[in-house]
Design a protein around this motif. Structure first.
Motif, mmCIF file in Angstrom:
data_model
loop_
_atom_site.group_PDB
_atom_site.id
_atom_site.type_symbol
_atom_site.label_atom_id
_atom_site.label_comp_id
_atom_site.label_asym_id
_atom_site.label_seq_id
_atom_site.Cartn_x
_atom_site.Cartn_y
_atom_site.Cartn_z
ATOM 1 N N ASP A 1 0.783 -1.320 -0.078
ATOM 2 C CA ASP A 1 -0.122 0.149 0.111
ATOM 3 C C ASP A 1 1.036 1.322 0.110
ATOM 4 N N SER A 2 0.832 2.325 -1.075
ATOM 5 C CA SER A 2 1.459 3.233 -1.126
ATOM 6 C C SER A 2 1.111 4.254 -0.050
ATOM 7 N N THR A 3 -0.027 4.384 0.403
ATOM 8 C CA THR A 3 -0.366 5.305 1.483
ATOM 9 C C THR A 3 0.364 4.844 3.070
ATOM 10 N N SER A 4 0.741 3.727 3.102
ATOM 11 C CA SER A 4 1.436 3.528 4.126
ATOM 12 C C SER A 4 2.639 3.953 4.622
ATOM 13 N N PRO A 5 3.197 4.570 5.615
ATOM 14 C CA PRO A 5 4.315 5.502 6.115
ATOM 15 C C PRO A 5 5.497 4.243 5.847
ATOM 16 N N ARG A 6 6.394 4.814 5.047
ATOM 17 C CA ARG A 6 7.628 4.209 4.985
ATOM 18 C C ARG A 6 8.581 3.960 6.462
ATOM 19 N N SER A 7 9.201 2.893 6.556
ATOM 20 C CA SER A 7 9.967 2.904 7.783
ATOM 21 C C SER A 7 10.852 3.940 8.074
ATOM 22 N N SER A 8 11.643 4.274 6.862
ATOM 23 C CA SER A 8 12.745 5.271 7.037
ATOM 24 C C SER A 8 11.959 6.637 7.413
ATOM 25 N N ALA A 9 10.805 6.891 7.137
ATOM 26 C CA ALA A 9 10.291 8.277 7.483
ATOM 27 C C ALA A 9 9.756 8.214 8.909
ATOM 28 N N LEU A 10 9.561 7.127 9.392
ATOM 29 C CA LEU A 10 9.116 6.998 10.900
ATOM 30 C C LEU A 10 10.257 7.195 11.892
ATOM 31 N N LYS A 11 9.891 8.274 12.678
ATOM 32 C CA LYS A 11 10.857 8.728 13.792
ATOM 33 C C LYS A 11 10.156 8.849 14.882
ATOM 34 N N PHE A 12 10.664 7.985 16.234
ATOM 35 C CA PHE A 12 10.107 8.219 17.412
ATOM 36 C C PHE A 12 10.938 8.984 18.403
ATOM 37 N N ALA B 1 17.470 3.574 19.995
ATOM 38 C CA ALA B 1 17.278 2.019 19.632
ATOM 39 C C ALA B 1 16.059 1.951 18.995
ATOM 40 N N VAL B 2 14.932 2.580 19.446
ATOM 41 C CA VAL B 2 13.721 2.253 18.581
ATOM 42 C C VAL B 2 13.688 2.580 17.107
ATOM 43 N N ASN B 3 14.266 3.790 16.606
ATOM 44 C CA ASN B 3 14.525 4.226 15.468
ATOM 45 C C ASN B 3 15.537 3.441 14.624
ATOM 46 N N ALA B 4 16.434 2.893 15.252
ATOM 47 C CA ALA B 4 17.415 1.809 14.546
ATOM 48 C C ALA B 4 16.729 0.582 14.159
ATOM 49 N N ALA B 5 15.751 0.150 15.275
ATOM 50 C CA ALA B 5 15.096 -1.100 14.876
ATOM 51 C C ALA B 5 14.250 -0.860 13.653
ATOM 52 N N VAL B 6 13.512 0.287 13.591
ATOM 53 C CA VAL B 6 12.453 0.722 12.749
ATOM 54 C C VAL B 6 13.160 0.701 11.160
ATOM 55 N N THR B 7 14.508 1.537 11.290
ATOM 56 C CA THR B 7 15.066 1.613 9.821
ATOM 57 C C THR B 7 15.832 0.277 9.557
ATOM 58 N N LEU B 8 16.146 -0.798 10.504
ATOM 59 C CA LEU B 8 16.756 -1.948 10.093
ATOM 60 C C LEU B 8 15.645 -2.928 9.720
ATOM 61 N N GLU B 9 14.637 -2.591 10.037
ATOM 62 C CA GLU B 9 13.274 -3.643 9.939
ATOM 63 C C GLU B 9 13.399 -4.955 10.675
ATOM 64 N N ARG B 10 14.053 -4.664 12.022
ATOM 65 C CA ARG B 10 14.318 -5.856 12.607
ATOM 66 C C ARG B 10 13.540 -5.800 14.099
ATOM 67 N N ALA C 1 20.639 -17.568 18.072
ATOM 68 C CA ALA C 1 20.294 -17.343 16.803
ATOM 69 C C ALA C 1 18.999 -16.119 16.873
ATOM 70 N N PHE C 2 18.250 -16.301 18.056
ATOM 71 C CA PHE C 2 17.177 -15.234 18.151
ATOM 72 C C PHE C 2 17.696 -13.661 18.393
ATOM 73 N N LEU C 3 18.702 -13.793 19.108
ATOM 74 C CA LEU C 3 19.387 -12.315 19.538
ATOM 75 C C LEU C 3 19.819 -11.740 18.146
ATOM 76 N N ARG C 4 20.542 -12.724 17.389
ATOM 77 C CA ARG C 4 21.194 -12.012 16.232
ATOM 78 C C ARG C 4 20.144 -11.399 15.259
ATOM 79 N N ARG C 5 18.934 -11.694 15.082
ATOM 80 C CA ARG C 5 17.896 -11.210 14.488
ATOM 81 C C ARG C 5 17.316 -9.823 15.272
ATOM 82 N N CYS C 6 17.623 -9.539 16.074
ATOM 83 C CA CYS C 6 17.115 -8.547 16.740
ATOM 84 C C CYS C 6 17.834 -7.277 17.115
ATOM 85 N N PHE C 7 17.470 -6.217 17.311
ATOM 86 C CA PHE C 7 18.214 -4.900 17.822
ATOM 87 C C PHE C 7 17.848 -5.111 19.166
ATOM 88 N N PHE C 8 19.020 -4.785 19.946
ATOM 89 C CA PHE C 8 18.790 -5.016 21.669
ATOM 90 C C PHE C 8 19.089 -3.713 22.273
#
Length: 289
Positions: A2-13, A28-37, A177-184
């Motif tokens: 959906d083109s109306t959905s906000p892009r992750s790169s545009a979301l800033k907390f 940390a929040v914004n890094a996780a959003v940018t990395l999509e992790r 393996a779980f930790l590797r996929r997360c931003f901590f």
């Protein structure tokens, strides 16, 4: 997509008016959003981990889906559950619904998040309460943002990748393996200046003398050696609410008499061992006079 959905790169907390977010937490929040992790948030109970997800949802204007984990929770429940018992019962009753297996598929929280047209926030709360295999069982689904429904033969893919926030009280180690996929991020207990800012959000205009005396007593309690359960941010807020309801002053708090226990200590000390500890400290203090 959906083109109306906000892009992750545009979301800033940046926090909200009702939630004091430290600089390292917003990073940390914004890094996780940018990395999509997924953002894995650890910290003491009561430090605002669950509330963080709700505030991210509110600040970014995104829907919130909450999955609260229990000791009996299985990863499969987050995807879907197939109700074979109901289907068997309906077949015995001659119900026409039995011919479509999809009628007996209950969508889990991940499926609900994947199916949203707009980006949403998915909270997986207290992941460490479940069996140690629980995080591993979600690796592929959280990584690829898709899963297969064997009963119907369909593959469910996320329409919009949700912002996933996972909380842990650090009760057990999580798989590598779980930790590797997360931003901590570890939420440290607030220092006294941050705590003042938090209190100001909840109780604006609190008398400075009362606040200083109350927080001094609170941090003295937290730093007491031998304490079984340190009081948390949520508990100090409850305590301050009671102090205001009883109209107690800074001088009232200082007058503890023969007890080392603070006024209305039941809001801060939550087990008999800690109450007895302060009673013993008071006894020892009287003996040294």
């Amino acid at each position: 997509m959906d083109s109306t959905s906000p892009r992750s790169s545009a979301l800033k907390f940046t926090g909200t008016e009702s939630y004091v977010a430290t600089d390292d937490l917003t990073v940390a929040v914004n890094a996780a959003v940018t990395l999509e992790r997924p953002l894995l948030v650890k910290g003491e109970p009561g430090t605002g981990k669950t509330e963080l997800a709700r505030q991210v949802s509110a600040a970014l204007g995104l829907e919130m889906i909450e999955w609260h984990i229990k000791s009996t929770t299985k990863a499969q429940q987050g995807l879907y559950e197939y109700d074979a018992v109901s289907r068997l019962r309906d077949s015995q009753l001659g119900d026409e619904r039995v011919h479509n297996v999809a009628n007996y598929i209950k969508r889990g929280k991940l499926w609900q998040a994947f199916d949203r047209e707009q980006k949403c926030v998915l909270l997986i709360d207290e992941v460490d309460k479940a069996d140690i295999e629980f995080p591993n069982d979600l690796l592929q689904e959280l990584d690829r943002m898709e899963f297969h429904v064997y009963e119907t033969g369909e593959t469910i893919k996320a329409r919009q990748r949700p912002i996933v926030i996972i909380t842990s009280n650090n009760e057990k180690e999580l798989p590598d393996a779980f930790l590797r996929r997360c931003f901590f991020h570890y939420i440290r207990f607030p220092d006294i200046d941050t705590m003042r800012a938090i209190v100001e959000v909840h109780f604006p205009g609190l008398k400075p003398a009362l606040l200083t005396t109350a927080l001094t007593q609170f941090y003295e309690i937290r730093e007491t050696n031998g304490l079984k359960k340190k009081p948390s941010t949520s508990e100090v807020l409850d305590w301050l609410k009671l102090l205001l309801a009883e109209d107690l002053s800074a001088e009232d708090l200082k007058q503890t008499g023969n007890s080392a226990l603070p006024r209305l200590h039941g809001a801060l000390l939550k087990n008999e061992q800690d109450v007895h500890l302060f009673e013993r400290l008071a006894f020892l203090a009287r003996g040294q006079r």
